[in-house]
Design a protein around this motif. Structure first.
Motif, PDB file in Angstrom:
ATOM      1  N   GLN A  49     -25.795  56.909   4.068  1.00 22.91           N
ATOM      2  CA  GLN A  49     -27.078  56.744   4.758  1.00 22.91           C
ATOM      3  C   GLN A  49     -28.143  57.702   4.224  1.00 22.91           C
ATOM      4  O   GLN A  49     -27.845  58.828   3.833  1.00 22.91           O
ATOM      5  N   ILE A  50     -29.372  57.215   4.237  1.00 26.26           N
ATOM      6  CA  ILE A  50     -30.493  57.997   3.750  1.00 26.26           C
ATOM      7  C   ILE A  50     -31.662  57.874   4.714  1.00 26.26           C
ATOM      8  O   ILE A  50     -31.958  56.790   5.220  1.00 26.26           O
ATOM      9  N   HIS A  51     -32.309  58.982   5.017  1.00 31.78           N
ATOM     10  CA  HIS A  51     -33.490  59.033   5.875  1.00 31.78           C
ATOM     11  C   HIS A  51     -34.703  59.297   4.994  1.00 31.78           C
ATOM     12  O   HIS A  51     -34.676  60.212   4.163  1.00 31.78           O
ATOM     13  N   ALA A  52     -35.748  58.512   5.190  1.00 30.55           N
ATOM     14  CA  ALA A  52     -36.902  58.638   4.306  1.00 30.55           C
ATOM     15  C   ALA A  52     -38.203  58.490   5.080  1.00 30.55           C
ATOM     16  O   ALA A  52     -38.242  57.974   6.206  1.00 30.55           O
ATOM     17  N   GLU A  53     -39.258  58.971   4.448  1.00 32.52           N
ATOM     18  CA  GLU A  53     -40.605  58.847   5.008  1.00 32.52           C
ATOM     19  C   GLU A  53     -41.568  58.614   3.850  1.00 32.52           C
ATOM     20  O   GLU A  53     -41.451  59.239   2.787  1.00 32.52           O
ATOM     21  N   GLY A  54     -42.507  57.687   4.070  1.00 35.11           N
ATOM     22  CA  GLY A  54     -43.439  57.365   3.002  1.00 35.11           C
ATOM     23  C   GLY A  54     -44.687  56.710   3.528  1.00 35.11           C
ATOM     24  O   GLY A  54     -44.972  56.759   4.742  1.00 35.11           O
ATOM     25  N   PRO A  55     -45.458  56.073   2.654  1.00 37.57           N
ATOM     26  CA  PRO A  55     -46.718  55.441   3.068  1.00 37.57           C
ATOM     27  C   PRO A  55     -46.553  54.395   4.170  1.00 37.57           C
ATOM     28  O   PRO A  55     -47.469  54.194   4.976  1.00 37.57           O
ATOM     29  N   LEU A  56     -45.395  53.725   4.232  1.00 37.31           N
ATOM     30  CA  LEU A  56     -45.193  52.693   5.255  1.00 37.31           C
ATOM     31  C   LEU A  56     -44.723  53.260   6.586  1.00 37.31           C
ATOM     32  O   LEU A  56     -44.775  52.578   7.607  1.00 37.31           O
ATOM     33  N   GLY A  57     -44.212  54.501   6.586  1.00 43.95           N
ATOM     34  CA  GLY A  57     -43.704  55.094   7.807  1.00 43.95           C
ATOM     35  C   GLY A  57     -42.354  55.742   7.596  1.00 43.95           C
ATOM     36  O   GLY A  57     -41.981  56.078   6.467  1.00 43.95           O
ATOM     37  N   ARG A  58     -41.595  55.909   8.676  1.00 43.66           N
ATOM     38  CA  ARG A  58     -40.255  56.499   8.598  1.00 43.66           C
ATOM     39  C   ARG A  58     -39.220  55.395   8.646  1.00 43.66           C
ATOM     40  O   ARG A  58     -39.366  54.431   9.408  1.00 43.66           O
ATOM     41  N   PHE A  59     -38.146  55.549   7.890  1.00 36.96           N
ATOM     42  CA  PHE A  59     -37.110  54.522   7.905  1.00 36.96           C
ATOM     43  C   PHE A  59     -35.759  55.112   7.548  1.00 36.96           C
ATOM     44  O   PHE A  59     -35.661  56.198   6.960  1.00 36.96           O
ATOM     45  N   VAL A  60     -34.715  54.386   7.940  1.00 41.47           N
ATOM     46  CA  VAL A  60     -33.324  54.748   7.662  1.00 41.47           C
ATOM     47  C   VAL A  60     -32.686  53.576   6.933  1.00 41.47           C
ATOM     48  O   VAL A  60     -32.918  52.418   7.288  1.00 41.47           O
ATOM     49  N   ALA A  61     -31.879  53.874   5.928  1.00 44.08           N
ATOM     50  CA  ALA A  61     -31.196  52.822   5.183  1.00 44.08           C
ATOM     51  C   ALA A  61     -29.766  53.248   4.899  1.00 44.08           C
ATOM     52  O   ALA A  61     -29.446  54.447   4.874  1.00 44.08           O
ATOM     53  N   GLY A  62     -28.904  52.255   4.688  1.00 44.24           N
ATOM     54  CA  GLY A  62     -27.504  52.555   4.386  1.00 44.24           C
ATOM     55  C   GLY A  62     -27.318  53.120   2.988  1.00 44.24           C
ATOM     56  O   GLY A  62     -26.444  53.949   2.761  1.00 44.24           O
ATOM     57  N   ARG A  63     -28.181  52.674   2.049  1.00 44.82           N
ATOM     58  CA  ARG A  63     -28.063  53.158   0.670  1.00 44.82           C
ATOM     59  C   ARG A  63     -29.434  53.128   0.007  1.00 44.82           C
ATOM     60  O   ARG A  63     -30.354  52.419   0.446  1.00 44.82           O
ATOM     61  N   MET A  64     -29.556  53.894  -1.065  1.00 45.95           N
ATOM     62  CA  MET A  64     -30.762  53.870  -1.883  1.00 45.95           C
ATOM     63  C   MET A  64     -30.354  53.859  -3.349  1.00 45.95           C
ATOM     64  O   MET A  64     -29.419  54.541  -3.752  1.00 45.95           O
ATOM     65  N   ARG A  65     -31.062  53.073  -4.138  1.00 46.77           N
ATOM     66  CA  ARG A  65     -30.776  52.990  -5.569  1.00 46.77           C
ATOM     67  C   ARG A  65     -32.082  53.090  -6.345  1.00 46.77           C
ATOM     68  O   ARG A  65     -33.055  52.374  -6.033  1.00 46.77           O
ATOM     69  N   LEU A  66     -32.105  53.968  -7.326  1.00 48.55           N
ATOM     70  CA  LEU A  66     -33.272  54.155  -8.187  1.00 48.55           C
ATOM     71  C   LEU A  66     -32.931  53.632  -9.574  1.00 48.55           C
ATOM     72  O   LEU A  66     -31.980  54.100 -10.205  1.00 48.55           O
ATOM     73  N   THR A  67     -33.704  52.653 -10.043  1.00 51.91           N
ATOM     74  CA  THR A  67     -33.454  52.078 -11.364  1.00 51.91           C
ATOM     75  C   THR A  67     -34.782  51.758 -12.041  1.00 51.91           C
ATOM     76  O   THR A  67     -35.831  51.670 -11.387  1.00 51.91           O
ATOM     77  N   ALA A  68     -34.703  51.568 -13.348  1.00 47.38           N
ATOM     78  CA  ALA A  68     -35.863  51.139 -14.131  1.00 47.38           C
ATOM     79  C   ALA A  68     -35.670  49.690 -14.537  1.00 47.38           C
ATOM     80  O   ALA A  68     -34.559  49.272 -14.881  1.00 47.38           O
ATOM     81  N   GLU A  69     -36.745  48.934 -14.517  1.00 43.14           N
ATOM     82  CA  GLU A  69     -36.688  47.539 -14.945  1.00 43.14           C
ATOM     83  C   GLU A  69     -36.490  47.473 -16.460  1.00 43.14           C
ATOM     84  O   GLU A  69     -36.684  48.450 -17.186  1.00 43.14           O
ATOM     85  N   GLU A  70     -36.097  46.306 -16.944  1.00 43.66           N
ATOM     86  CA  GLU A  70     -35.808  46.146 -18.363  1.00 43.66           C
ATOM     87  C   GLU A  70     -37.032  46.402 -19.240  1.00 43.66           C
ATOM     88  O   GLU A  70     -36.898  46.810 -20.390  1.00 43.66           O
ATOM     89  N   ASP A  71     -38.235  46.144 -18.690  1.00 48.25           N
ATOM     90  CA  ASP A  71     -39.435  46.367 -19.497  1.00 48.25           C
ATOM     91  C   ASP A  71     -39.757  47.854 -19.672  1.00 48.25           C
ATOM     92  O   ASP A  71     -40.586  48.232 -20.493  1.00 48.25           O
ATOM     93  N   GLY A  72     -39.080  48.722 -18.896  1.00 49.74           N
ATOM     94  CA  GLY A  72     -39.306  50.149 -18.997  1.00 49.74           C
ATOM     95  C   GLY A  72     -40.591  50.633 -18.358  1.00 49.74           C
ATOM     96  O   GLY A  72     -40.888  51.824 -18.378  1.00 49.74           O
ATOM     97  N   GLU A  73     -41.362  49.729 -17.774  1.00 49.49           N
ATOM     98  CA  GLU A  73     -42.644  50.091 -17.186  1.00 49.49           C
ATOM     99  C   GLU A  73     -42.567  50.282 -15.680  1.00 49.49           C
ATOM    100  O   GLU A  73     -43.416  50.937 -15.086  1.00 49.49           O
ATOM    101  N   THR A  74     -41.547  49.697 -15.043  1.00 53.33           N
ATOM    102  CA  THR A  74     -41.452  49.709 -13.589  1.00 53.33           C
ATOM    103  C   THR A  74     -40.198  50.447 -13.139  1.00 53.33           C
ATOM    104  O   THR A  74     -39.103  50.182 -13.643  1.00 53.33           O
TER     105      THR A  74
END
Length: 202
Positions: A159-184
């Motif tokens: 589980q991960i607790h986060a806060e950002g521009p949309l508000g506060r939220f809780v999620a079971g998992r978080m994954r950080l990846t780059a798209e194949e184009d390398g730009e996103t």
């Protein structure tokens, strides 16, 4: 009189040779004695701890830096680290900081109490009080995180607790990846996301 002056000149010439040699010998003796008594305590980058299993080396402020194939820069630094197993390929580190400078201009930072750095596998396993901060305005906290030492990749185990521009939220998992184009670069929250929306006016 000439004989006395000649003897005096010879004495002066002999002293000019003997005195520097004597000083050099004494100086060499000082260095040899100091090295024999305490050769390792002045090293700024490592110290030796005596434990039940014998001597264990501890590396002070080790750092790991690299770049992805798309040009993103990744750097890890720790306060201290100890070898896991033989060699320095795998280290157990304390008080770990990491920073990713994206080629597109953004940044992502990690912080954790401990981590295991596996250089052959190119993977860091962060544990204890993991904090993730992105330049896009998101701050997240979790207990464990796997992150790439050479690739733009990070994933939580729970589980991960986060806060950002949309508000506060809780999620079971978080994954950080780059798209194949390398730009996103995406921070994807999954497994039962619960969001508390906070309007921008607040």
């Amino acid at each position: 009189m000439a004989w006395a002056e000649d003897r005096y000149s010879r004495l002066i010439g002999w002293l000019k040779v003997a005195l520097p040699l004597t000083a050099l010998a004494l100086l060499s003796t000082v260095f040899l004695l100091s090295r024999g008594q305490d050769a390792s305590t002045d090293l700024p980058y490592a110290e030796i701890d005596v434990g039940k299993d014998g001597l264990v080396e501890r590396v002070l402020r080790p750092s790991f830096a690299g770049a992805t194939k798309d040009g993103d820069l990744i750097a890890f630094v720790a306060e201290t680290a100890r070898p896991v197993g033989e060699g320095l390929g795998k280290l157990s580190a304390d008080d770990v900081r990491a920073r990713i400078d994206l080629r597109t201009g953004g940044t992502i930072t990690f912080r954790s109490d401990t981590a295991v750095m596996d250089q052959p596998e190119g993977l860091a396993e962060l544990q204890g009080g993991v904090v993730i901060v992105s330049s896009s305005g998101y701050t997240a906290e979790t207990e464990t995180l796997r992150a790439g030492l050479r690739d733009l990749f990070a994933e939580t185990d729970g589980q991960i607790h986060a806060e950002g521009p949309l508000g506060r939220f809780v999620a079971g998992r978080m994954r950080l990846t780059a798209e194949e184009d390398g730009e996103t670069v995406q921070m994807l929250f999954t497994d039962g996301v619960k969001l508390v929306y906070l309007p921008q006016s607040q």
